[in-house]
Design a protein around this motif. Structure first.
Motif, PDB file in Angstrom:
ATOM      1  N   ALA A   1       0.948  -1.430  -0.519  1.00  0.00           N
ATOM      2  CA  ALA A   1      -0.088  -0.114  -0.220  1.00  0.00           C
ATOM      3  C   ALA A   1       1.131   1.374  -0.045  1.00  0.00           C
ATOM      4  N   PHE A   2       0.670   2.033  -0.950  1.00  0.00           N
ATOM      5  CA  PHE A   2       1.618   3.494  -1.410  1.00  0.00           C
ATOM      6  C   PHE A   2       0.439   4.437  -0.991  1.00  0.00           C
ATOM      7  N   GLN A   3       1.335   5.818  -0.382  1.00  0.00           N
ATOM      8  CA  GLN A   3       0.962   7.393  -0.629  1.00  0.00           C
ATOM      9  C   GLN A   3       1.399   7.943  -1.501  1.00  0.00           C
ATOM     10  N   VAL A   4       1.041   8.005  -2.959  1.00  0.00           N
ATOM     11  CA  VAL A   4       2.235   8.290  -3.952  1.00  0.00           C
ATOM     12  C   VAL A   4       1.631  10.405  -3.634  1.00  0.00           C
ATOM     13  N   VAL A   5       2.794  10.913  -3.491  1.00  0.00           N
ATOM     14  CA  VAL A   5       2.702  12.089  -3.667  1.00  0.00           C
ATOM     15  C   VAL A   5       2.858  12.843  -5.306  1.00  0.00           C
ATOM     16  N   LEU A   6       2.613  13.348  -5.920  1.00  0.00           N
ATOM     17  CA  LEU A   6       2.339  13.343  -7.106  1.00  0.00           C
ATOM     18  C   LEU A   6       2.782  15.096  -7.969  1.00  0.00           C
ATOM     19  N   LYS A   7       3.382  15.220  -8.717  1.00  0.00           N
ATOM     20  CA  LYS A   7       4.019  16.565  -8.751  1.00  0.00           C
ATOM     21  C   LYS A   7       3.301  18.033  -7.857  1.00  0.00           C
ATOM     22  N   ASP A   8       1.936  17.479  -8.078  1.00  0.00           N
ATOM     23  CA  ASP A   8       0.743  18.854  -7.812  1.00  0.00           C
ATOM     24  C   ASP A   8       1.468  19.039  -6.573  1.00  0.00           C
ATOM     25  N   ASN A   9       1.114  17.852  -5.464  1.00  0.00           N
ATOM     26  CA  ASN A   9       1.933  17.582  -4.343  1.00  0.00           C
ATOM     27  C   ASN A   9       0.274  16.758  -3.510  1.00  0.00           C
ATOM     28  N   ARG A  10      -0.600  16.474  -4.536  1.00  0.00           N
ATOM     29  CA  ARG A  10      -1.861  15.864  -4.203  1.00  0.00           C
ATOM     30  C   ARG A  10      -1.156  14.361  -3.963  1.00  0.00           C
ATOM     31  N   VAL A  11      -2.036  13.335  -3.237  1.00  0.00           N
ATOM     32  CA  VAL A  11      -1.348  12.352  -2.477  1.00  0.00           C
ATOM     33  C   VAL A  11      -3.174  11.483  -3.179  1.00  0.00           C
ATOM     34  N   LEU A  12      -2.261  10.232  -3.462  1.00  0.00           N
ATOM     35  CA  LEU A  12      -3.033   8.972  -4.535  1.00  0.00           C
ATOM     36  C   LEU A  12      -2.905   7.671  -3.789  1.00  0.00           C
ATOM     37  N   ASN A  13      -4.020   7.080  -2.951  1.00  0.00           N
ATOM     38  CA  ASN A  13      -3.798   5.695  -2.618  1.00  0.00           C
ATOM     39  C   ASN A  13      -3.403   4.379  -3.481  1.00  0.00           C
ATOM     40  N   VAL A  14      -2.638   3.509  -3.358  1.00  0.00           N
ATOM     41  CA  VAL A  14      -2.321   2.646  -4.385  1.00  0.00           C
ATOM     42  C   VAL A  14      -2.493   1.823  -3.643  1.00  0.00           C
ATOM     43  N   LEU A  15      -3.089   0.418  -4.157  1.00  0.00           N
ATOM     44  CA  LEU A  15      -2.103  -0.900  -3.701  1.00  0.00           C
ATOM     45  C   LEU A  15      -2.043  -1.371  -4.773  1.00  0.00           C
ATOM     46  N   ALA A  16      -0.849  -2.439  -5.212  1.00  0.00           N
ATOM     47  CA  ALA A  16      -0.549  -2.995  -5.530  1.00  0.00           C
ATOM     48  C   ALA A  16       0.047  -4.078  -5.437  1.00  0.00           C
ATOM     49  N   THR A  17       0.756  -5.076  -6.441  1.00  0.00           N
ATOM     50  CA  THR A  17       1.192  -6.419  -6.762  1.00  0.00           C
ATOM     51  C   THR A  17       1.883  -6.807  -7.917  1.00  0.00           C
ATOM     52  N   GLN A  18       3.539  -7.125  -7.895  1.00  0.00           N
ATOM     53  CA  GLN A  18       3.688  -7.569  -8.688  1.00  0.00           C
ATOM     54  C   GLN A  18       4.043  -9.011  -8.543  1.00  0.00           C
ATOM     55  N   GLY A  19       4.409  -9.605  -8.826  1.00  0.00           N
ATOM     56  CA  GLY A  19       4.110 -11.208  -9.449  1.00  0.00           C
ATOM     57  C   GLY A  19       5.134 -12.005 -10.505  1.00  0.00           C
ATOM     58  N   TYR A  20       6.158 -12.374  -9.370  1.00  0.00           N
ATOM     59  CA  TYR A  20       7.542 -13.456 -10.520  1.00  0.00           C
ATOM     60  C   TYR A  20       7.826 -12.333 -11.643  1.00  0.00           C
ATOM     61  N   ASP A  21       7.811 -10.793 -11.428  1.00  0.00           N
ATOM     62  CA  ASP A  21       8.435  -9.959 -12.368  1.00  0.00           C
ATOM     63  C   ASP A  21       7.561  -9.610 -13.519  1.00  0.00           C
ATOM     64  N   GLN A  22       5.952 -10.034 -13.776  1.00  0.00           N
ATOM     65  CA  GLN A  22       6.406 -10.352 -14.827  1.00  0.00           C
ATOM     66  C   GLN A  22       4.445  -9.852 -14.883  1.00  0.00           C
ATOM     67  N   LYS A  23       3.557  -9.154 -13.525  1.00  0.00           N
ATOM     68  CA  LYS A  23       2.820  -9.005 -13.907  1.00  0.00           C
ATOM     69  C   LYS A  23       2.427  -8.046 -12.510  1.00  0.00           C
ATOM     70  N   LEU A  24       1.641  -6.593 -12.834  1.00  0.00           N
ATOM     71  CA  LEU A  24       1.583  -5.647 -11.706  1.00  0.00           C
ATOM     72  C   LEU A  24       0.150  -5.471 -12.117  1.00  0.00           C
ATOM     73  N   LYS A  25      -0.211  -6.162 -10.760  1.00  0.00           N
ATOM     74  CA  LYS A  25      -2.013  -5.901 -10.547  1.00  0.00           C
ATOM     75  C   LYS A  25      -2.000  -3.797  -9.636  1.00  0.00           C
ATOM     76  N   ILE A  26      -2.455  -3.139 -10.206  1.00  0.00           N
ATOM     77  CA  ILE A  26      -3.118  -1.789  -9.123  1.00  0.00           C
ATOM     78  C   ILE A  26      -4.440  -1.746  -8.859  1.00  0.00           C
ATOM     79  N   VAL A  27      -4.509  -0.850  -7.633  1.00  0.00           N
ATOM     80  CA  VAL A  27      -5.294   0.020  -6.945  1.00  0.00           C
ATOM     81  C   VAL A  27      -5.665   0.975  -7.218  1.00  0.00           C
TER      82      VAL A  27
END
Length: 202
Positions: free
Chosen positions: A115-141
């Motif tokens: 789970a990430f809180q991503v600070v964008l260039k305009d300083n707004r914050v975006l909540n992100v859930l992510a999983t990456q499997g075997y370096d070939q698949k990335l899924k995010i919400v």
């Protein structure tokens, strides 16, 4: 030759061991957003509003805009590399690149789920859930409010701590809710993906 075969067998055993232990996942199917961390499962009903697909030749991207039952809007994205390619950066670095982030704050990690809180260039914050499997698949919400993100994590892991930043981006207020920025330049020249390393180079 025998040494290479032994290394290959060890690699295969490690992959099976990892797959047996690391059972975390994010997926969207049959109008259900499914989250899993080990033996804990969470299903959230969400109706698809829009879908966008992109083919970068080495990476295939599917983006789905969802409306959850509580009225909130989230984005589900799945990026799958070609079989001959893999993601180059770490999950945290990949998130930073695709969101053109100023900063990425990791607020949770357990068995391949971040789970990430991503600070964008305009300083707004975006909540992100992510999983990456075997370096070939990335899924995010992304796009859920902090209360919902904290609640989701708590449902999956009783030890999860509340998420820090409360004032975050609400996708329902965005004229263009597709917040990630996947480009040919990023995929091929940053690069986000590279050819798979051959076993013989171990």
């Amino acid at each position: 030759m025998i040494t290479k075969i032994k290394k290959l067998l060890v690699s295969i055993v490690l992959i099976f061991l990892i797959s047996a232990c690391a059972t975390s996942n994010i997926s969207y199917k049959n109008e259900q957003l499914n989250l899993q961390i080990n033996d804990s499962h969470l299903q959230v009903h969400g109706r698809q509003l829009k879908q966008h697909k992109e083919n970068f030749s080495t990476l295939f991207l599917t983006q789905k805009l969802l409306r959850l039952d509580d009225g909130s809007i989230v984005m589900y994205e799945e990026a799958l590399t070609d079989l001959q390619y893999q993601f180059e950066p770490t999950t945290t670095r990949t998130i930073s690149i695709i969101f053109d982030a100023k900063r990425v704050v990791k607020v949770y990690y357990n068995t391949l789920i971040y789970a990430f809180q991503v600070v964008l260039k305009d300083n707004r914050v975006l909540n992100v859930l992510a999983t990456q499997g075997y370096d070939q698949k990335l899924k995010i919400v992304y796009g859920m409010n902090t209360e919902k993100l904290s609640s989701m994590l708590k449902d999956l892991d009783s030890d999860a701590q509340p998420v820090y930043y409360k004032n975050v981006i609400d996708l329902s207020h965005e004229s263009f809710p597709f917040m990630s920025r996947w480009t040919t330049w990023k995929v091929h020249f940053v690069p986000l993906v590279i050819p798979i390393r051959k076993m013989g180079r171990l």
